[in-house]
Design an enzyme around this catalytic site. Structure first.
Site, short mmCIF file in Angstrom:
data_model
loop_
_atom_site.label_atom_id
_atom_site.label_comp_id
_atom_site.label_asym_id
_atom_site.label_seq_id
_atom_site.Cartn_x
_atom_site.Cartn_y
_atom_site.Cartn_z
N HIS A 57 0.82 -1.20 0.00
CA HIS A 57 0.00 0.00 0.00
C HIS A 57 0.86 1.25 0.00
CE1 HIS A 57 -3.98 -1.98 1.56
NE2 HIS A 57 -3.46 -2.59 0.50
N GLU A 59 0.96 3.88 1.91
CA GLU A 59 1.52 4.31 3.18
C GLU A 59 2.79 3.52 3.53
OE1 GLU A 59 -3.04 4.10 3.90
OE2 GLU A 59 -1.57 3.29 2.49
N CYS A 91 -2.36 -1.03 7.44
CA CYS A 91 -1.47 0.13 7.33
C CYS A 91 -1.42 0.91 8.64
CB CYS A 91 -1.94 1.04 6.20
SG CYS A 91 -1.65 0.36 4.56
N THR A 202 -22.73 -5.18 -32.63
CA THR A 202 -21.49 -4.49 -32.99
C THR A 202 -20.43 -5.48 -33.45
OG1 THR A 202 -21.88 -2.60 -31.51
CG2 THR A 202 -19.59 -3.10 -32.06
N ASP A 206 -19.01 -4.98 -37.10
CA ASP A 206 -17.69 -4.35 -37.20
C ASP A 206 -16.53 -5.29 -36.94
OD1 ASP A 206 -19.11 -2.02 -37.62
OD2 ASP A 206 -18.98 -1.36 -35.53
N ARG A 213 -3.98 -0.58 -28.79
CA ARG A 213 -2.93 -0.72 -29.80
C ARG A 213 -2.26 0.60 -30.14
NH1 ARG A 213 -7.47 -2.94 -31.58
NH2 ARG A 213 -7.74 -1.46 -33.31
#
Length: 387
Positions: A57, A59, A91, A202, A206, A213
């Protein structure tokens, strides 16, 4: 130092911590992005940010940098320190053991395992804790994490490329309405979201790859909503190099043979309840959150856009306007939305976009902001930070 001077100093160092946290944009889910800065005698002696789930983490990394100089110093952290054992130790234990005398927290952690408990633990140990420095900025940075904790759903952003008359072209694979600069922008957005989602329509029209990329970055999980299992193994998303990173959600009425055909490609397939003839969108989003995905970028066509907007599931939009008028050469970007209200199309009854920001990408204009629905208070932490 005067109270105003201390407040200004706190804001200065908290901004540094927020910038550190943002370096991990797109990499920390299901954890939040967190940055930490340790300051002593007006000088930064330790820095850190949480780079990915399972890694140290912020901290802890900042304390490592501060070393033996930590006693008596001030820790600035963008989110309340954890006080429970997860993949890493609490933490709060490390902060108390280091001798840090003051902790400035931007905002409390909405995770019920942490909420207020980390702050209370530190105060009981004699550490001075102040909360609220740049809280709005901190909430905005982690708005996907906050939404998932508060609602059990991911943050959903809708991206559409449209003409100036609000239409989408009907062309096939490789046909782009916007220019190369806007396309690079879309690839950068993909790298910052956990999931990129389209509908089966879609994919059939397509045959997209939905990968990153044109810029450097990691590929998001690719998700297709395919209620009836109409996808075929010859589409790019189900090819040998991409199927393993693709997830298909089918409806409960999808035939077992169609499901097995998709699974044979190596893609992961989940069956969900149906609502009004398509995969239940809320159930899909809930499942993604359960799997640790906090943000979704919708890149489908007008049908998918209208479905999510109609069910009030879109939180923000990225509309890319190309300098062209399509007229009859395109279809409406968002067909009729069933929004309740008096007839006549009065603007007050529509879905509004707030905290608007605009940006040019080549000849194209990006119009982005947060979505506000009539009669509903949204879980909304502001405009996209750093995206």
């Amino acid at each position: 130092m005067t109270p105003q001077g201390l407040a200004d100093q706190d804001a200065l160092f908290m901004r540094q911590a927020l910038r550190l946290a943002a370096r991990a944009y797109g990499f920390t889910s299901p954890n939040p992005m967190v940055g930490a800065v340790i300051v002593k005698d007006g000088r930064v002696i330790g820095r850190g940010y949480h780079a990915a789930a399972g890694q140290p983490h912020a901290e802890v990394l900042a304390l490592r940098g501060a070393g033996d100089s930590a006693p008596g110093a001030t820790l600035y952290v963008t989110l309340e320190p954890c006080c429970h054992c997860g993949r890493t130790p609490p933490c709060t234990d490390a902060i108390i053991a280091s001798g840090i005398s003051r902790v400035v927290v931007a905002i409390e952690d909405p995770n019920p395992n942490v909420l207020g408990k980390g702050i209370e633990t530190l105060r009981k140990a004699g550490v001075v804790v102040e909360v609220g420095c740049l809280a709005e900025e901190a909430a905005r940075l982690n708005r996907a994490f906050f939404k998932s904790m508060l609602t059990g759903l991911p943050w959903v952003a809708l991206k559409l490329a449209v003409s100036l008359d609000g239409r989408i072209p009907t062309g096939g694979p490789g046909q782009y309405l916007t220019g190369p600069e806007a396309l690079r922008r879309v690839h950068k957005l993909r790298s910052r979201f956990d999931v990129v989602m389209v509908g089966s329509g879609t994919v059939l029209a397509d045959d997209p790859r939905l990968t990153v990329r044109r810029v450097q970055g990691r590929d998001p999980l690719r998700v297709v909503l395919d209620t009836h299992g109409v996808l075929t193994p010859n589409c790019l998303l189900l090819g040998p190099e991409m199927a393993s990173g693709t997830r298909i959600y089918v409806g409960e009425t999808c035939s077992p043979d169609r499901r097995r055909s998709i699974e044979a490609t190596g893609a992961t397939v989940y069956s969900l309840p149906e609502r009004e003839g398509h995969v239940d969108l809320r159930a899909c989003l809930s499942h993604l959150t359960e799997c640790g995905f906090l943000s979704v970028l919708l890149e489908g066509g007008p049908t998918l856009a209208a479905s999510f907007l109609s069910e009030q599931l879109v939180d923000s939009v990225y509309l890319h306007y190309a300098p062209v008028l399509l007229g009859a050469g395109g279809v409406p970007a968002a067909p009729c939305l069933p929004i309740d209200g008096p007839p006549g199309g009065w603007p007050g009854n529509g879905i509004r976009v707030s905290r608007i920001q605009t940006r040019r990408f080549g000849q194209d204009l990006e119009y982005r902001g947060c979505v506000e629905y009539p009669g509903r208070v949204a879980v909304n932490h502001g405009a996209e930070r750093g995206a």
